[in-house]
Design an enzyme around this catalytic site. Sequence first.
Site, PDB file in Angstrom:
ATOM      1  N   LYS A 132       0.718  -1.128   0.041  1.00  0.00           N
ATOM      2  CA  LYS A 132       0.046   0.094  -0.043  1.00  0.00           C
ATOM      3  C   LYS A 132       0.729   1.160  -0.015  1.00  0.00           C
ATOM      4  CE  LYS A 132      -3.769  -2.579   2.307  1.00  0.00           C
ATOM      5  NZ  LYS A 132      -4.534  -2.669   3.586  1.00  0.00           N
ATOM      6  N   ASP A 215      -5.630 -12.698   8.958  1.00  0.00           N
ATOM      7  CA  ASP A 215      -6.090 -11.568   8.714  1.00  0.00           C
ATOM      8  C   ASP A 215      -7.478 -11.320   9.324  1.00  0.00           C
ATOM      9  OD1 ASP A 215      -6.004  -9.143   6.800  1.00  0.00           O
ATOM     10  OD2 ASP A 215      -7.470  -9.913   5.785  1.00  0.00           O
TER      11      ASP A 215
END
Length: 297
Positions: A132, A215
């Site tokens: 990101k 996650d």
Amino acid sequence: MLEAIALQLVQFALSEDVGTGDITTLNAVPAGVNARAVIVARADGVAAGIDVARLTFREAEPRLKFRPLAQDGDRLKAGAALAQVTGDVGGILKGERTALNFLQRLCGVASLTRRFVDQVAGTGAVILDTRKTTPGLRYLEKYAVKCGGGENHRFALWDMYLVKDNHIRAAGGVTAAIERILRTRHGDLLLEVEVESLDQLREALRPEVDRILVDNRPPEEVCRAVEAVDAWSAAHPSDSPRRRAGARRWPEVEVSGGITLATARAYAETGADYLSVGALTHSAPALDLSLEIEDVG
């Protein structure tokens, strides 16, 4: 490597900012005026990108002299000087904003990374970045993460297998995705599998998998996942050539999903090996820096 990549970015950034010329300096300041300037931190932080600033001033005016006063990775106090630039004042002012833009961004990434690293100190957990990143600045931002004491996750799509939720859905399940990769696998690349439940975790635990990514689960569920991986690892000792020296288990365990400075310690104390934090690069505030002319003439 840093200069080879940064140079193209610096040249583009200067062309974007300077364009046909710095009309204010060209019309307000007499030609041939020399100056000494210093880049100063206005807030506490961590240095990163000093060599990128050097390249920027060199490209703005090759005759400028750039003297670093800090090194990448140094902790900075407000008021500390990072570098000194001397020479033609027009060249200094031409490179000022571009150099500061790079420095502020990279120091900001390094500074936020250091805060996360300090937050998990003593737990054995490693802070990782993600993909990101700002388009075009990935190498520099990942370099800044390392300046802050973090480590890099995969650089891009080509240097690690990472089976995520969308791969699992598209392939028809965890096992199906892994089996397809194994048909053509490059043996020196790590294989990581993301899981969202204990059932998926059990399916992903196999000798070919090097890392489990848990996650978007709370710390108590991560604890159970770590315990399950440890139990499986004890029953299936690994002789993988990819095993990291000093690894606590194999496969290792990574945690991701909205980890903040407030929650990082709790996740690290689960025993996870890695915490991947997208905020290091997508939300790091710029470090407040300025360039001040100290002497003219």
